[in-house]
Scaffold this motif. Structure first.
Motif, PDB file in Angstrom:
ATOM      1  N   GLY A  51      30.205  35.321  39.697  1.00 22.63           N
ATOM      2  CA  GLY A  51      30.607  35.861  40.170  1.00 22.63           C
ATOM      3  C   GLY A  51      31.629  35.569  41.595  1.00 22.63           C
ATOM      4  N   ILE A  52      30.226  34.368  42.303  1.00 23.63           N
ATOM      5  CA  ILE A  52      31.380  33.971  43.444  1.00 23.63           C
ATOM      6  C   ILE A  52      32.162  33.312  43.451  1.00 23.63           C
ATOM      7  CG2 ILE A  52      31.136  32.438  45.661  1.00 23.63           C
ATOM      8  CD1 ILE A  52      27.798  33.566  45.791  1.00 23.63           C
ATOM      9  N   TRP A  54      34.269  33.457  40.744  1.00 23.62           N
ATOM     10  CA  TRP A  54      35.605  34.893  39.846  1.00 23.62           C
ATOM     11  C   TRP A  54      36.236  35.049  41.022  1.00 23.62           C
ATOM     12  CZ3 TRP A  54      36.101  40.659  40.543  1.00 23.62           C
ATOM     13  CH2 TRP A  54      37.256  40.599  40.288  1.00 23.62           C
ATOM     14  N   TYR A  55      35.427  35.919  41.642  1.00 20.01           N
ATOM     15  CA  TYR A  55      35.738  36.907  43.288  1.00 20.01           C
ATOM     16  C   TYR A  55      37.239  35.622  43.848  1.00 20.01           C
ATOM     17  CZ  TYR A  55      35.516  38.612  48.081  1.00 20.01           C
ATOM     18  OH  TYR A  55      36.463  39.313  49.407  1.00 20.01           O
ATOM     19  N   TYR A  56      36.611  34.534  44.523  1.00 20.29           N
ATOM     20  CA  TYR A  56      37.543  33.879  45.250  1.00 20.29           C
ATOM     21  C   TYR A  56      38.596  33.115  44.595  1.00 20.29           C
ATOM     22  CZ  TYR A  56      34.206  33.726  49.071  1.00 20.29           C
ATOM     23  OH  TYR A  56      33.559  34.664  50.563  1.00 20.29           O
ATOM     24  N   ARG A  58      40.009  34.495  42.219  1.00 17.59           N
ATOM     25  CA  ARG A  58      41.409  35.596  42.136  1.00 17.59           C
ATOM     26  C   ARG A  58      41.080  36.448  43.068  1.00 17.59           C
ATOM     27  NH1 ARG A  58      40.359  41.518  43.234  1.00 17.59           N
ATOM     28  NH2 ARG A  58      42.071  42.599  41.401  1.00 17.59           N
ATOM     29  N   LYS A  59      41.090  36.080  44.799  1.00 16.76           N
ATOM     30  CA  LYS A  59      41.486  35.920  45.693  1.00 16.76           C
ATOM     31  C   LYS A  59      42.530  34.948  45.977  1.00 16.76           C
ATOM     32  CE  LYS A  59      39.861  36.715  50.705  1.00 16.76           C
ATOM     33  NZ  LYS A  59      38.692  36.461  51.215  1.00 16.76           N
TER      34      LYS A  59
END
Length: 80
Positions: A51-52, A54-56, A58-59
């Protein structure tokens, strides 16, 4: 350098009580149960990492898209 005996005794008492508590917690579960806890903890950590990441990622991708929209590339001058 002198050793303060009250601090030494206090530290030993706190260490012994912490050791007793840790022993009580660690012996509460059987080795098979600890194995299951380890597997579940590994799955949870892997999902958190996924999850972490994927978040970064995507950012970063959204930031690149925004930058490209702000400063578009120039067309190739050699095209006819």
């Amino acid at each position: 350098m002198s050793i303060d005996m009250s601090k030494l005794a206090s530290g030993a008492a706190y260490g012994a009580s912490a050791g007793t508590i840790a022993n009580g917690l660690l012996t509460r579960l059987s080795p098979d149960e600890w194995s299951a806890v380890g597997v579940l903890a590994g799955i949870v950590v892997a999902l958190l990492t996924l999850g972490i990441n994927w978040y970064y990622k995507r950012k970063a991708t959204l930031a690149q898209i925004k930058a490209l929209q702000r400063w578009p590339t120039t067309p190739d001058l050699h095209e006819e």
